[in-house]
Design an enzyme around this catalytic site. Sequence first.
Site, mmCIF file in Angstrom:
data_model
loop_
_atom_site.group_PDB
_atom_site.id
_atom_site.type_symbol
_atom_site.label_atom_id
_atom_site.label_comp_id
_atom_site.label_asym_id
_atom_site.label_seq_id
_atom_site.Cartn_x
_atom_site.Cartn_y
_atom_site.Cartn_z
ATOM 1 N N SER A 32 -2.135 2.701 4.891
ATOM 2 C CA SER A 32 -1.175 2.343 3.835
ATOM 3 C C SER A 32 -1.067 3.484 2.844
ATOM 4 O O SER A 32 -2.047 4.214 2.615
ATOM 5 C CB SER A 32 -1.653 1.094 3.089
ATOM 6 N N TYR A 38 -8.362 -3.504 -1.340
ATOM 7 C CA TYR A 38 -7.381 -3.161 -0.303
ATOM 8 C C TYR A 38 -7.269 -1.636 -0.174
ATOM 9 O O TYR A 38 -7.352 -1.084 0.929
ATOM 10 C CB TYR A 38 -6.021 -3.775 -0.668
HETATM 11 P P1 NAP Z 1 1.539 -9.591 8.072
HETATM 12 O O1 NAP Z 1 2.976 -9.791 8.332
HETATM 13 O O2 NAP Z 1 0.812 -10.452 7.116
HETATM 14 O O3 NAP Z 1 0.788 -9.599 9.486
HETATM 15 C C1 NAP Z 1 -0.590 -9.438 9.545
HETATM 16 C C2 NAP Z 1 -1.010 -9.451 10.996
HETATM 17 O O4 NAP Z 1 -2.420 -9.224 11.060
HETATM 18 C C3 NAP Z 1 -0.729 -10.764 11.670
HETATM 19 O O5 NAP Z 1 -0.337 -10.523 13.000
HETATM 20 C C4 NAP Z 1 -2.069 -11.466 11.631
HETATM 21 O O6 NAP Z 1 -2.189 -12.382 12.718
HETATM 22 C C5 NAP Z 1 -3.008 -10.296 11.791
HETATM 23 N N1 NAP Z 1 -4.357 -10.557 11.264
HETATM 24 C C6 NAP Z 1 -4.735 -10.777 9.993
HETATM 25 N N2 NAP Z 1 -6.058 -10.999 9.916
HETATM 26 C C7 NAP Z 1 -6.523 -10.903 11.198
HETATM 27 C C8 NAP Z 1 -7.794 -11.043 11.789
HETATM 28 N N3 NAP Z 1 -8.899 -11.326 11.060
HETATM 29 N N4 NAP Z 1 -7.905 -10.890 13.130
HETATM 30 C C9 NAP Z 1 -6.813 -10.606 13.886
HETATM 31 N N5 NAP Z 1 -5.592 -10.470 13.383
HETATM 32 C C10 NAP Z 1 -5.445 -10.627 12.050
HETATM 33 O O7 NAP Z 1 1.241 -8.109 7.542
HETATM 34 P P2 NAP Z 1 1.990 -6.718 7.768
HETATM 35 O O8 NAP Z 1 2.690 -6.393 6.523
HETATM 36 O O9 NAP Z 1 2.687 -6.693 9.052
HETATM 37 O O10 NAP Z 1 0.697 -5.763 7.831
HETATM 38 C C11 NAP Z 1 0.289 -5.106 9.019
HETATM 39 C C12 NAP Z 1 -0.516 -3.896 8.616
HETATM 40 O O11 NAP Z 1 0.282 -3.033 7.806
HETATM 41 C C13 NAP Z 1 -1.755 -4.239 7.774
HETATM 42 O O12 NAP Z 1 -2.833 -3.419 8.175
HETATM 43 C C14 NAP Z 1 -1.309 -3.877 6.361
HETATM 44 O O13 NAP Z 1 -2.396 -3.533 5.533
HETATM 45 C C15 NAP Z 1 -0.412 -2.692 6.634
HETATM 46 N N6 NAP Z 1 0.548 -2.399 5.557
HETATM 47 C C16 NAP Z 1 1.523 -3.290 5.226
HETATM 48 C C17 NAP Z 1 2.419 -2.964 4.199
HETATM 49 C C18 NAP Z 1 3.566 -3.865 3.792
HETATM 50 O O14 NAP Z 1 4.260 -3.541 2.812
HETATM 51 N N7 NAP Z 1 3.822 -4.960 4.478
HETATM 52 C C19 NAP Z 1 2.286 -1.747 3.534
HETATM 53 C C20 NAP Z 1 1.267 -0.883 3.890
HETATM 54 C C21 NAP Z 1 0.403 -1.211 4.918
HETATM 55 P P3 NAP Z 1 -3.045 -13.760 12.622
HETATM 56 O O15 NAP Z 1 -2.936 -14.249 11.215
HETATM 57 O O16 NAP Z 1 -2.415 -14.652 13.633
HETATM 58 O O17 NAP Z 1 -4.438 -13.369 12.994
#
Ligand code: NAP
Length: 253
Positions: A145, A158
């Site tokens: 991130s 985070y």
């Molecule tokens: P999201 O829509 O909340 O999706 C999170 C995903 O992670 C889901 O598929 C969830 O599936 C899975 N997950 C969470 N905890 C888990 C666990 N303990 N074991 C296995 N799977 C798990 O989030 P997102 O925004 O797509 O984020 C994905 C990545 O991008 C993350 O690493 C986040 O830090 C990073 N990121 C996001 C943003 C943003 O603005 N959205 C910005 C920077 C970085 P289940 O709940 O079914 O397990």
Amino acid sequence: MEMFDLSGRVAAVTGGNRGIGLGMARGLAKAGAAVAVWGRSDHYNQAAVDQLQSLGAEALAVSCDVSSEQQVENALQTTLERFGRIDALFANAGIGRSATFPELSTRSWERMMSVNATGTMLPVRAATARMIEQGEGGSIVVTSSVAAHFGIPYLPHYAASKAAQLGLVKTLAVSLAPHRIRVNAVSPGWIATEMTGLQQQHDEFNRYIKSRVPLGRWGTIEEFEGIAVYLASDASAFTTGAEIRIDGGFSVY
Ligand code: NAP
């Protein structure tokens, strides 16, 4: 476009059942890879498999909590039983929570680290061991991130977990290079997913996005399809140890 062709390759995407991980999984599927999504929710897992299959890909969902060593080992085993090999591992699963400091509890810190940091290391370690056995190289991609670099308020645990991922990426890029295993990070900026659902509902936050992000909007999960294909394919054969920011210009402004 041959250099982007992933036919015959197998990729696993943790957190691939929705959000950014699903965007990556969709790109991989479109490029011809067989894709395994590892996540906890049966409902989202099934919906993701349906979507990937509708793109013509072989797809599998594995129920897995990435913070559990045993579940990660089992998920790799299930993926290998179905597809026979692994060529790319996307360590993308993560949680985002805000907290003030010094009120941040040790429990919240440890939970964040166990999913975002340990939950990156475990799948990467499992996949890497198999890739070394296969002897044909491989690609590891970690979703970090821009929060690893910026003092974004209220994200102490985070931001620390995301910086930990980058340290791992750099050291593994060097130590795994002799095995032709490439290790790279993708660092998203503000992307419209469930994780940022609350912020997306606030007018004030949307005004912030408009003024603070040079491209003036939230990123979308579709905008992670291309980078996933690039990093899994031969097109990125000389790219390792890189951090690629997909942030609409946030980090240069
Ligand atoms: P999201 O829509 O909340 O999706 C999170 C995903 O992670 C889901 O598929 C969830 O599936 C899975 N997950 C969470 N905890 C888990 C666990 N303990 N074991 C296995 N799977 C798990 O989030 P997102 O925004 O797509 O984020 C994905 C990545 O991008 C993350 O690493 C986040 O830090 C990073 N990121 C996001 C943003 C943003 O603005 N959205 C910005 C920077 C970085 P289940 O709940 O079914 O397990």
